[in-house]
Design a protein around this motif. Structure first.
Motif, PDB file in Angstrom:
ATOM      1  N   LEU A  38       0.837  -1.203   0.000  1.00 32.96           N
ATOM      2  CA  LEU A  38       0.000   0.000   0.000  1.00 32.96           C
ATOM      3  C   LEU A  38       0.870   1.250   0.000  1.00 32.96           C
ATOM      4  CD1 LEU A  38      -2.759  -1.050   2.573  1.00 32.96           C
ATOM      5  CD2 LEU A  38      -2.809  -1.235   0.072  1.00 32.96           C
ATOM      6  N   ASN A  39       1.932   1.233   0.798  1.00 30.73           N
ATOM      7  CA  ASN A  39       2.848   2.380   0.837  1.00 30.73           C
ATOM      8  C   ASN A  39       3.535   2.602  -0.504  1.00 30.73           C
ATOM      9  OD1 ASN A  39       2.280   3.014   3.529  1.00 30.73           O
ATOM     10  ND2 ASN A  39       3.907   1.682   4.296  1.00 30.73           N
ATOM     11  N   ASN A  40       3.947   1.515  -1.161  1.00 31.07           N
ATOM     12  CA  ASN A  40       4.614   1.636  -2.466  1.00 31.07           C
ATOM     13  C   ASN A  40       3.732   2.320  -3.502  1.00 31.07           C
ATOM     14  OD1 ASN A  40       6.926   0.397  -1.544  1.00 31.07           O
ATOM     15  ND2 ASN A  40       6.444  -1.589  -2.436  1.00 31.07           N
ATOM     16  N   PHE A  41       2.423   2.137  -3.386  1.00 28.91           N
ATOM     17  CA  PHE A  41       1.496   2.713  -4.352  1.00 28.91           C
ATOM     18  C   PHE A  41       0.768   3.948  -3.811  1.00 28.91           C
ATOM     19  CE2 PHE A  41       1.973  -1.655  -5.859  1.00 28.91           C
ATOM     20  CZ  PHE A  41       2.283  -1.415  -7.190  1.00 28.91           C
ATOM     21  N   ASN A  42       1.231   4.439  -2.666  1.00 33.75           N
ATOM     22  CA  ASN A  42       0.620   5.626  -2.038  1.00 33.75           C
ATOM     23  C   ASN A  42      -0.884   5.471  -1.827  1.00 33.75           C
ATOM     24  OD1 ASN A  42       3.044   7.176  -1.815  1.00 33.75           O
ATOM     25  ND2 ASN A  42       2.922   7.502  -4.030  1.00 33.75           N
ATOM     26  N   VAL A  98       2.131  -1.964 -18.551  1.00 31.24           N
ATOM     27  CA  VAL A  98       1.145  -3.050 -18.600  1.00 31.24           C
ATOM     28  C   VAL A  98      -0.019  -2.609 -19.481  1.00 31.24           C
ATOM     29  CG1 VAL A  98      -0.553  -4.333 -17.226  1.00 31.24           C
ATOM     30  CG2 VAL A  98       1.766  -3.990 -16.353  1.00 31.24           C
ATOM     31  N   LYS A  99      -0.464  -3.500 -20.341  1.00 34.42           N
ATOM     32  CA  LYS A  99      -1.634  -3.240 -21.179  1.00 34.42           C
ATOM     33  C   LYS A  99      -2.803  -4.038 -20.628  1.00 34.42           C
ATOM     34  CE  LYS A  99       0.755  -0.753 -23.970  1.00 34.42           C
ATOM     35  NZ  LYS A  99       0.884   0.626 -23.572  1.00 34.42           N
ATOM     36  N   ILE A 100      -3.901  -3.349 -20.377  1.00 34.94           N
ATOM     37  CA  ILE A 100      -5.098  -3.991 -19.852  1.00 34.94           C
ATOM     38  C   ILE A 100      -6.125  -4.027 -20.973  1.00 34.94           C
ATOM     39  CG2 ILE A 100      -6.972  -3.821 -18.167  1.00 34.94           C
ATOM     40  CD1 ILE A 100      -4.910  -2.427 -16.304  1.00 34.94           C
ATOM     41  N   PHE A 101      -6.606  -5.228 -21.276  1.00 37.80           N
ATOM     42  CA  PHE A 101      -7.577  -5.412 -22.332  1.00 37.80           C
ATOM     43  C   PHE A 101      -8.954  -5.562 -21.706  1.00 37.80           C
ATOM     44  CE2 PHE A 101      -3.564  -7.012 -23.899  1.00 37.80           C
ATOM     45  CZ  PHE A 101      -3.475  -6.441 -25.163  1.00 37.80           C
ATOM     46  N   ASN A 102      -9.843  -4.641 -22.003  1.00 36.53           N
ATOM     47  CA  ASN A 102     -11.196  -4.658 -21.464  1.00 36.53           C
ATOM     48  C   ASN A 102     -12.109  -5.445 -22.405  1.00 36.53           C
ATOM     49  OD1 ASN A 102     -13.201  -3.982 -19.667  1.00 36.53           O
ATOM     50  ND2 ASN A 102     -13.619  -2.008 -20.599  1.00 36.53           N
ATOM     51  N   CYS A 103     -13.045  -6.182 -21.853  1.00 36.90           N
ATOM     52  CA  CYS A 103     -14.032  -6.959 -22.622  1.00 36.90           C
ATOM     53  C   CYS A 103     -13.369  -7.992 -23.514  1.00 36.90           C
ATOM     54  CB  CYS A 103     -14.923  -6.030 -23.445  1.00 36.90           C
ATOM     55  SG  CYS A 103     -15.959  -4.979 -22.437  1.00 36.90           S
ATOM     56  N   ILE A 104     -12.359  -8.663 -22.972  1.00 41.00           N
ATOM     57  CA  ILE A 104     -11.643  -9.701 -23.707  1.00 41.00           C
ATOM     58  C   ILE A 104     -11.785 -11.023 -22.961  1.00 41.00           C
ATOM     59  CG2 ILE A 104      -9.314 -10.488 -24.377  1.00 41.00           C
ATOM     60  CD1 ILE A 104     -10.369  -8.256 -26.162  1.00 41.00           C
ATOM     61  N   SER A 105     -11.932 -12.102 -23.710  1.00 43.23           N
ATOM     62  CA  SER A 105     -11.986 -13.449 -23.135  1.00 43.23           C
ATOM     63  C   SER A 105     -10.803 -14.250 -23.645  1.00 43.23           C
ATOM     64  CB  SER A 105     -13.269 -14.167 -23.563  1.00 43.23           C
ATOM     65  OG  SER A 105     -14.398 -13.495 -23.064  1.00 43.23           O
ATOM     66  N   ALA A 127      -7.830   1.958  -3.887  1.00 32.44           N
ATOM     67  CA  ALA A 127      -6.826   0.890  -3.988  1.00 32.44           C
ATOM     68  C   ALA A 127      -6.803   0.297  -5.396  1.00 32.44           C
ATOM     69  CB  ALA A 127      -7.111  -0.192  -2.953  1.00 32.44           C
ATOM     70  N   THR A 128      -7.952  -0.036  -5.923  1.00 29.16           N
ATOM     71  CA  THR A 128      -8.020  -0.637  -7.255  1.00 29.16           C
ATOM     72  C   THR A 128      -7.511   0.318  -8.324  1.00 29.16           C
ATOM     73  OG1 THR A 128      -9.911  -1.959  -6.539  1.00 29.16           O
ATOM     74  CG2 THR A 128      -9.557  -1.752  -8.911  1.00 29.16           C
ATOM     75  N   SER A 129      -7.964   1.560  -8.283  1.00 30.70           N
ATOM     76  CA  SER A 129      -7.531   2.511  -9.312  1.00 30.70           C
ATOM     77  C   SER A 129      -6.046   2.828  -9.192  1.00 30.70           C
ATOM     78  CB  SER A 129      -8.385   3.782  -9.271  1.00 30.70           C
ATOM     79  OG  SER A 129      -8.294   4.416  -8.010  1.00 30.70           O
ATOM     80  N   ALA A 130      -5.502   2.867  -7.973  1.00 29.48           N
ATOM     81  CA  ALA A 130      -4.061   3.108  -7.800  1.00 29.48           C
ATOM     82  C   ALA A 130      -3.251   1.953  -8.372  1.00 29.48           C
ATOM     83  CB  ALA A 130      -3.729   3.307  -6.323  1.00 29.48           C
ATOM     84  N   LEU A 131      -3.682   0.732  -8.154  1.00 31.78           N
ATOM     85  CA  LEU A 131      -2.972  -0.432  -8.694  1.00 31.78           C
ATOM     86  C   LEU A 131      -3.028  -0.440 -10.227  1.00 31.78           C
ATOM     87  CD1 LEU A 131      -4.141  -3.136  -6.134  1.00 31.78           C
ATOM     88  CD2 LEU A 131      -1.848  -2.139  -6.313  1.00 31.78           C
ATOM     89  N   ILE A 132      -4.203  -0.164 -10.794  1.00 35.59           N
ATOM     90  CA  ILE A 132      -4.351  -0.132 -12.250  1.00 35.59           C
ATOM     91  C   ILE A 132      -3.517   1.003 -12.838  1.00 35.59           C
ATOM     92  CG2 ILE A 132      -5.983   0.331 -14.143  1.00 35.59           C
ATOM     93  CD1 ILE A 132      -8.115  -1.109 -12.372  1.00 35.59           C
ATOM     94  N   TYR A 133      -3.609   2.181 -12.259  1.00 38.35           N
ATOM     95  CA  TYR A 133      -2.869   3.336 -12.755  1.00 38.35           C
ATOM     96  C   TYR A 133      -1.367   3.081 -12.745  1.00 38.35           C
ATOM     97  CZ  TYR A 133      -0.817   8.002 -12.785  1.00 38.35           C
ATOM     98  OH  TYR A 133      -0.045   9.093 -13.080  1.00 38.35           O
TER      99      TYR A 133
END
Length: 183
Positions: A8-12, A43-50, A30-36
């Protein structure tokens, strides 16, 4: 839990002590900080992919076969895309879909006590926090598991609402892969 505070500290990410070395965080922060922060590292995040399948080369998982989720939902005949990777992580949660696909389609032996996907056991909060980290590993050449997929593959317990084990599992799998890449 306290053991995961350094992440948590590493990601502020802000947190408040709840009691007895347990802390609470805002789930959206927490979720948005990890994704950001993941996106900032490339990292590339693919939305709506199976994921349809795995790519196997020389008895090693070397990537994924993916398609747009609506293609699956509507049973459309659209050719998938292939992503090639040095290492692949099954972090699909309780269902451990990548490991199940690998086992079902390739009749391989996994790095588990039975050589198979063992399935998740019932909820045991404290035990699951520990085993989530313990079960984070390479289960087949090129395929790692972390988070609840790690417990599902190795036949361990379902987790409760603590999530420290999830963060520590992610950190462990990253370090395992970094060590392989450095060799």
């Amino acid at each position: 839990q306290h053991e995961a505070i350094h992440i948590l500290n590493n990601f502020n990410i802000n947190y408040k002590e709840y009691k007895n070395n347990y802390y609470v965080v805002d789930s959206i922060e927490a979720t948005s900080a990890l994704i950001y922060n993941a996106a900032k590292t490339g990292v590339k995040i693919f939305n709506c992919i199976s994921v349809e399948d795995l790519v196997i080369h020389n008895n090693k998982v070397t990537g994924l076969v993916i398609n747009w989720t609506p293609v699956h939902r509507e049973s459309l005949h659209v050719d998938p895309l292939i992503i090639i990777a040095k290492y692949t992580i099954d972090s699909t949660g309780h269902d451990c879909e990548l490991a199940k696909t690998l086992e079902r389609k390739n009749n391989v032996k996994l790095n588990t006590p039975t050589g198979k996907v063992m399935g998740e056991r019932s909820l045991s909060i404290d035990e699951a926090e520990k085993t989530t980290i313990d079960n984070t590993k390479e289960i087949f050449n090129g395929l790692y598991v972390c988070g609840m997929a790690a417990n599902g593959v190795s036949g361990s317990f379902r987790m409760g609402p603590i999530f420290g084990g999830m963060l520590l599992s992610g950190e462990k799998v990253a370090n395992l892969i970094i060590a392989k890449l450095e060799n």
